[in-house]
Design a protein around this motif. Structure first.
Motif, mmCIF file in Angstrom:
data_model
loop_
_atom_site.group_PDB
_atom_site.id
_atom_site.type_symbol
_atom_site.label_atom_id
_atom_site.label_comp_id
_atom_site.label_asym_id
_atom_site.label_seq_id
_atom_site.Cartn_x
_atom_site.Cartn_y
_atom_site.Cartn_z
ATOM 1 N N THR A 28 0.857 -1.180 0.000
ATOM 2 C CA THR A 28 0.000 0.000 0.000
ATOM 3 C C THR A 28 0.892 1.228 0.000
ATOM 4 O OG1 THR A 28 -1.766 -1.150 1.162
ATOM 5 C CG2 THR A 28 -1.795 1.259 1.270
ATOM 6 N N TYR A 30 -0.519 4.472 -0.431
ATOM 7 C CA TYR A 30 -1.269 5.578 0.152
ATOM 8 C C TYR A 30 -2.560 5.033 0.746
ATOM 9 C CZ TYR A 30 -3.819 9.811 0.964
ATOM 10 O OH TYR A 30 -4.531 10.804 1.582
ATOM 11 N N LEU A 37 -9.779 6.300 0.505
ATOM 12 C CA LEU A 37 -8.925 6.093 -0.665
ATOM 13 C C LEU A 37 -7.736 5.216 -0.299
ATOM 14 C CD1 LEU A 37 -8.127 6.910 -3.617
ATOM 15 C CD2 LEU A 37 -6.795 8.752 -2.577
ATOM 16 N N ARG A 38 -7.504 4.209 -1.142
ATOM 17 C CA ARG A 38 -6.319 3.364 -0.947
ATOM 18 C C ARG A 38 -5.667 3.126 -2.305
ATOM 19 N NH1 ARG A 38 -6.463 -2.504 1.764
ATOM 20 N NH2 ARG A 38 -8.103 -1.393 2.799
ATOM 21 N N GLN A 39 -4.342 3.270 -2.350
ATOM 22 C CA GLN A 39 -3.589 2.983 -3.562
ATOM 23 C C GLN A 39 -2.565 1.907 -3.232
ATOM 24 O OE1 GLN A 39 -2.633 7.208 -4.489
ATOM 25 N NE2 GLN A 39 -3.465 6.648 -6.491
ATOM 26 N N THR A 40 -2.608 0.842 -4.018
ATOM 27 C CA THR A 40 -1.749 -0.301 -3.796
ATOM 28 C C THR A 40 -0.953 -0.588 -5.055
ATOM 29 O OG1 THR A 40 -3.401 -1.217 -2.293
ATOM 30 C CG2 THR A 40 -1.684 -2.721 -3.067
ATOM 31 N N ALA A 59 -12.926 1.526 -8.389
ATOM 32 C CA ALA A 59 -11.506 1.217 -8.529
ATOM 33 C C ALA A 59 -11.017 1.431 -9.956
ATOM 34 C CB ALA A 59 -11.246 -0.224 -8.102
ATOM 35 N N HIS A 62 -4.026 1.317 -13.070
ATOM 36 C CA HIS A 62 -3.129 2.094 -13.920
ATOM 37 C C HIS A 62 -1.886 1.231 -14.151
ATOM 38 C CE1 HIS A 62 -0.517 5.962 -14.460
ATOM 39 N NE2 HIS A 62 -0.525 5.200 -15.521
ATOM 40 N N LEU A 103 -0.845 0.168 -10.509
ATOM 41 C CA LEU A 103 -1.302 0.904 -9.345
ATOM 42 C C LEU A 103 -2.809 0.732 -9.265
ATOM 43 C CD1 LEU A 103 -0.516 2.868 -7.029
ATOM 44 C CD2 LEU A 103 -1.093 4.734 -8.594
ATOM 45 N N THR A 105 -6.122 1.732 -7.508
ATOM 46 C CA THR A 105 -6.702 2.797 -6.700
ATOM 47 C C THR A 105 -8.144 2.417 -6.387
ATOM 48 O OG1 THR A 105 -5.299 4.475 -7.733
ATOM 49 C CG2 THR A 105 -7.274 5.261 -6.601
#
Length: 113
Positions: A28, A30, A37-40, A59, A62, A103, A105
């Motif tokens: 993760t 962010y 919000l989670r960005q992995t 979701a 990217h 990525l 999101t």
């Protein structure tokens, strides 16, 4: 403020995925459970699949490196480096067609909204 090099992190995660028997690695970058919000950052070795699952909210994927296929029911979308795929609100899986990093999101749906 916090800054992160996605390029350096992508290289690191791909190295981990290529040396892992499962062929995957994720971290993760962010957010987390306490945030909407989670960005992995997810790395998959070629021919590795993330089994079918449901997203906890809206979701996108990217593609930072490589080529992946997102499959939902009878539909599929292929993404290459630089592509952005909107994840459908349905059970889906992700397959790495070559060594890949993307990525993910996710914005978790909140109760009552």
């Amino acid at each position: 403020m916090r800054k992160l090099s996605l390029e350096a992190s992508a290289r690191e995660q791909l190295d981990k995925a290529l040396s892992d028997t499962a062929g995957r690695s994720a971290t993760t970058v962010y957010g987390g459970h306490e945030h909407a919000l989670r960005q992995t950052l997810i790395a998959l070795a070629a021919d590795t699949t993330m089994d079918e699952h449901v997203s906890p909210g809206e979701a996108t994927v990217h593609v930072l490196r490589g080529r992946v296929r997102l499959v939902a029911g009878g539909d599929s979308w292929e993404g290459r480096t630089g592509d952005l795929i909107a994840v459908p609100d349905a059970r889906h899986s992700v397959e790495a067609l070559e060594d890949s990093v993307f990525l993910l999101t996710v914005v978790k749906l909140r109760e009552g909204t």
